[in-house]
Design a protein around this motif. Structure first.
Motif, PDB file in Angstrom:
ATOM      1  N   PRO A  52       0.750  -1.262  -0.006  1.00  0.00           N
ATOM      2  CA  PRO A  52      -0.080   0.072   0.028  1.00  0.00           C
ATOM      3  C   PRO A  52       0.778   1.251   0.103  1.00  0.00           C
ATOM      4  O   PRO A  52       2.056   1.132   0.317  1.00  0.00           O
ATOM      5  N   ILE A  53       0.536   2.138  -0.451  1.00  0.00           N
ATOM      6  CA  ILE A  53       0.781   3.683  -0.163  1.00  0.00           C
ATOM      7  C   ILE A  53       0.082   4.393   0.849  1.00  0.00           C
ATOM      8  O   ILE A  53      -1.236   4.086   0.971  1.00  0.00           O
ATOM      9  N   TYR A  68       6.018   2.348   3.056  1.00  0.00           N
ATOM     10  CA  TYR A  68       6.910   1.696   3.768  1.00  0.00           C
ATOM     11  C   TYR A  68       8.335   1.435   3.274  1.00  0.00           C
ATOM     12  O   TYR A  68       8.305   0.814   1.826  1.00  0.00           O
ATOM     13  N   CYS A  69       9.523   1.369   3.976  1.00  0.00           N
ATOM     14  CA  CYS A  69      10.551   0.770   3.370  1.00  0.00           C
ATOM     15  C   CYS A  69      10.183  -0.728   3.023  1.00  0.00           C
ATOM     16  O   CYS A  69       9.435  -1.520   3.722  1.00  0.00           O
ATOM     17  N   ALA A  70      10.987  -1.343   2.162  1.00  0.00           N
ATOM     18  CA  ALA A  70      10.857  -2.702   1.679  1.00  0.00           C
ATOM     19  C   ALA A  70      11.085  -3.774   2.827  1.00  0.00           C
ATOM     20  O   ALA A  70      10.497  -4.835   2.932  1.00  0.00           O
ATOM     21  N   ASN A  71      11.876  -3.322   3.694  1.00  0.00           N
ATOM     22  CA  ASN A  71      12.220  -4.101   4.802  1.00  0.00           C
ATOM     23  C   ASN A  71      11.145  -4.355   5.718  1.00  0.00           C
ATOM     24  O   ASN A  71      11.242  -4.901   6.852  1.00  0.00           O
ATOM     25  N   ASN A  78      10.166   0.558  10.296  1.00  0.00           N
ATOM     26  CA  ASN A  78       9.072   1.340  10.189  1.00  0.00           C
ATOM     27  C   ASN A  78       9.181   2.630   9.454  1.00  0.00           C
ATOM     28  O   ASN A  78       8.395   3.562   9.786  1.00  0.00           O
ATOM     29  N   TRP A  79      10.283   2.676   8.956  1.00  0.00           N
ATOM     30  CA  TRP A  79      10.574   3.983   8.126  1.00  0.00           C
ATOM     31  C   TRP A  79       9.865   4.233   6.871  1.00  0.00           C
ATOM     32  O   TRP A  79       9.458   3.136   6.202  1.00  0.00           O
ATOM     33  N   LEU A  80       9.552   5.400   6.374  1.00  0.00           N
ATOM     34  CA  LEU A  80       8.806   5.871   5.143  1.00  0.00           C
ATOM     35  C   LEU A  80       9.532   6.225   4.273  1.00  0.00           C
ATOM     36  O   LEU A  80      10.662   6.840   4.581  1.00  0.00           O
ATOM     37  N   THR A  81       9.251   6.534   3.034  1.00  0.00           N
ATOM     38  CA  THR A  81       9.958   6.717   1.797  1.00  0.00           C
ATOM     39  C   THR A  81       8.908   7.193   0.784  1.00  0.00           C
ATOM     40  O   THR A  81       7.864   7.020   1.079  1.00  0.00           O
TER      41      THR A  81
END
Length: 359
Positions: A52-53, A68-71, A78-81
């Motif tokens: 999801p975005i 979300y980061c692919a990890n 839990n970091w966003l990009t």
């Protein structure tokens, strides 16, 4: 580390949270905003299939879609990009070169612990405004290898952490083996990042003479110095000149140990301010940005009372001291130098020859 509030319900949320425990809204860390933000789904990603975005709950028409980061798939990030970024990883995970072998038992839990510590390091670097991408140093970006059967250390921008360090039992055995007052993943990462920033802020920024006047001449044979330290122990007067016994082994290690202590101090004081804590009458004012707007003397005036109070609390609970160190005058000057070069930033990059690996 600051505290944050859920945009939906106002409940306090923390750095690693992915859900608000009060209202169950989704959370993520936005490295651009340097804050945990409340988000809601708004579509599907074109970069990461079926993912999801999101948009921020308090979004405006100018806010960009986030993912979300692919990890996040592995529960380690839990970091966003930005959805517009072609890179599937966040600013912190993009620094990884090798991760633990996930087919090995316990490797996912180890990776999760390693990432939590690394995220706190990267958060501090972002708060300071320190560069860590491929433009930061002539030798490239700050890079992380989380691998088994390796020596924890740094070489030419690559920080290697032995995965066993994520095992608290193994880490305690190593602490006792090397007679260390404390040993932690975050401490390792802060120490090893210090070697990287020695290149960036000292070697490549024209500060070698200032550095040598305080820490000594790094051209001393590094391998011989460490062999001497491990066979004969620290210098007999180390407590009068260094933040730790290991710092006395070589000028590179003195810098890295002092760098790690400085990052410990700043982040702990920032957290104490966020919690409204006081130490022996010294109030930590939320209006101060510990990372950018406080002088070194003001930091130390707050740090010493806080450590005294925290050490007393730890002893009351039957634990070892929160901060089992005493900072002598010479180490105070070294910490002040690190404070100064961080806030002055990069001066004049220049290519330098490769140096020996540092641990």
């Amino acid at each position: 580390m600051k505290n944050y509030a859920c945009t939906h319900c106002g409940n306090t949320v923390y750095f690693e949270n992915v859900k608000c425990i009060s209202c169950s809204k989704t959370l993520g860390f936005d490295p651009d905003e340097l804050a945990v933000v409340t988000i809601e789904e708004s579509g599907l990603s074109k970069v990461t299939p079926d993912a999801p975005i999101f948009r921020k709950l308090s979004s405006t028409p100018t806010d960009v879609p986030l993912r979300y980061c692919a990890n996040a798939e592995f529960g380690v990030c839990n970091w966003l990009t930005h959805e517009s970024e072609s890179n599937a990883f966040c600013k912190a995970c993009d620094l990884n070169r090798f991760i633990p072998n996930l087919s090995e038992p316990g490797s996912l839990q180890a990776w999760r612990a390693l990432e939590q510590a690394k995220k706190r390091l990267v958060y501090s670097l972002l708060r300071f405004g320190l560069p860590f991408d491929e433009k930061a140093s002539a030798k490239g970006a700050l890079t992380f290898d989380f691998v088994s059967n390796a020596l924890t250390g740094h070489q030419d921008g690559v920080v290697t952490i032995n995965v066993n360090e994520a095992d608290s039992v193994q880490r305690e055995r190593q602490r006792q083996k090397f007679d260390e007052p404390y040993r932690s993943l975050l401490g390792h990462l802060r120490h090893e990042s210090g070697h990287y920033y020695w290149m960036v802020l000292v070697e490549e920024s024209g500060r070698l003479e200032e550095y040598r006047a305080l820490f000594g001449d790094e051209r001393e044979d590094y391998d011989a110095a460490l062999t001497r330290h491990h066979s004969s122990g620290p210098l007999p007067d180390w407590q009068e000149r260094f933040v730790s016994a290991y710092a006395s082994s070589h000028p590179w290690e003195d810098w890295a140990e002092t760098w790690a202590h400085y990052l410990h101090m700043v982040d702990a004081l920032d957290t104490a301010a966020a919690e409204g804590m006081e130490g022996h009458g010294i109030r930590l004012d939320l209006r101060d940005d510990i990372y950018s707007s406080v002088t070194f003397d003001a930091l130390m005036a707050r740090w010493v009372p806080l450590t005294i109070a925290m050490n007393s609390l730890s002893r009351s609970m039957g634990h070892d001291d929160f901060y089992p160190f005493v900072i002598p005058g010479a180490a105070y000057d070294k910490l002040a130098f690190i404070h100064r070069v961080i806030h002055q930033g990069v001066k004049k990059p220049a290519t330098k020859p490769a140096v020996a690996a540092k641990v």
